[in-house]
Design a protein around this motif. Structure first.
Motif, PDB file in Angstrom:
ATOM      1  N   UNK A  51      55.110 -77.494 -84.769  1.00 30.79           N
ATOM      2  CA  UNK A  51      54.440 -78.211 -84.976  1.00 30.79           C
ATOM      3  C   UNK A  51      53.595 -77.740 -85.930  1.00 30.79           C
ATOM      4  N   UNK A  52      53.186 -78.738 -86.967  1.00 35.60           N
ATOM      5  CA  UNK A  52      52.164 -78.244 -87.665  1.00 35.60           C
ATOM      6  C   UNK A  52      50.606 -78.748 -87.300  1.00 35.60           C
ATOM      7  N   UNK A  53      49.419 -77.432 -87.966  1.00 41.82           N
ATOM      8  CA  UNK A  53      47.964 -77.373 -86.667  1.00 41.82           C
ATOM      9  C   UNK A  53      47.470 -78.019 -87.591  1.00 41.82           C
ATOM     10  N   UNK A  60      41.502 -80.367 -81.821  1.00 43.97           N
ATOM     11  CA  UNK A  60      41.871 -80.797 -80.050  1.00 43.97           C
ATOM     12  C   UNK A  60      41.607 -79.005 -80.314  1.00 43.97           C
ATOM     13  N   UNK A  61      42.738 -78.621 -80.498  1.00 38.00           N
ATOM     14  CA  UNK A  61      43.131 -77.215 -80.074  1.00 38.00           C
ATOM     15  C   UNK A  61      41.700 -76.340 -80.363  1.00 38.00           C
ATOM     16  N   UNK A  68      39.098 -71.412 -82.912  1.00 38.24           N
ATOM     17  CA  UNK A  68      40.426 -72.167 -83.915  1.00 38.24           C
ATOM     18  C   UNK A  68      41.161 -70.775 -83.841  1.00 38.24           C
ATOM     19  N   UNK A  69      42.834 -71.965 -84.185  1.00 40.55           N
ATOM     20  CA  UNK A  69      43.581 -71.035 -83.990  1.00 40.55           C
ATOM     21  C   UNK A  69      44.074 -70.759 -85.681  1.00 40.55           C
ATOM     22  N   UNK A  74      53.199 -73.591 -85.740  1.00 37.13           N
ATOM     23  CA  UNK A  74      53.648 -73.054 -84.059  1.00 37.13           C
ATOM     24  C   UNK A  74      55.160 -73.412 -84.727  1.00 37.13           C
ATOM     25  N   UNK A  75      55.669 -72.351 -84.016  1.00 42.63           N
ATOM     26  CA  UNK A  75      57.244 -72.915 -83.241  1.00 42.63           C
ATOM     27  C   UNK A  75      57.248 -72.708 -81.913  1.00 42.63           C
TER      28      UNK A  75
END
Length: 175
Positions: A51-53, A60-61, A68-69, A74-75
């Protein structure tokens, strides 16, 4: 003034050496990523995805987690509607690595894989992580209240953030 100390500075340096040697706790690996995935998917090899953030998802995350992440992607691993996520969040000063297995919008397994902090290591215990079983997202919050651990508040907050992230991303990839 230094001459007034009995025994000189030797005892002071000995105490300092003990504190530096035994006071600093290094990283503790409770479970490898491979062992976590083997436990999550006992029947066969799961497919790996990414998933590309970026863009709206990243926004939204940030709203969901309250911060922030730091990673760009994220795999995750998936098999028959079950997804596994290995995520990190900083407790007080260091990242803690968590593993979550999500199925049908709920967490079915939560684990602390790697703990690097000086305090709060108690969150790795099954008595604590079992609280996440059956938990889902209710808006931007977890559906259940997770009981904290005295002295591990920041570690608990880190686990709650990543639990919400795993649930949110599992929903995102299963749409």
């Amino acid at each position: 003034m230094l001459k007034q100390l009995k025994g000189g500075l030797g005892p002071l340096f000995a105490i300092l050496a003990l504190v530096l040697t035994f006071g600093a706790k290094g990283a503790t690996e409770y479970m490898t990523q491979e062992a976590f995935l083997a436990q999550a998917f006992s029947g066969g090899q799961p497919q790996q995805g990414t998933v590309w953030l970026k863009g709206e998802l990243k926004s939204q995350l940030k709203t969901l987690m309250g911060e922030g992440y730091p990673k760009l992607r994220v795999r995750y691993w998936e098999q028959q509607g079950r997804t596994a996520w290995v995520l990190e969040s900083v407790g007080k000063d260091q990242p803690i690595t968590f593993g979550y297995v999500v199925e049908n919008g709920t967490i079915i397994q939560a684990r602390v894989l790697m703990f690097r902090e000086h305090r709060g290591w108690e969150i790795h215990r099954d008595a604590f992580t079992r609280q996440y079983q059956g938990v889902s997202l209710d808006g931007n919050a977890l559906s259940e209240i997770i009981d904290g651990i005295s002295g591990a508040t920041l570690s608990v907050h880190a686990m709650n953030r990543t639990a919400k992230m795993a649930l949110f991303l599992a929903d995102h990839v299963n749409r």
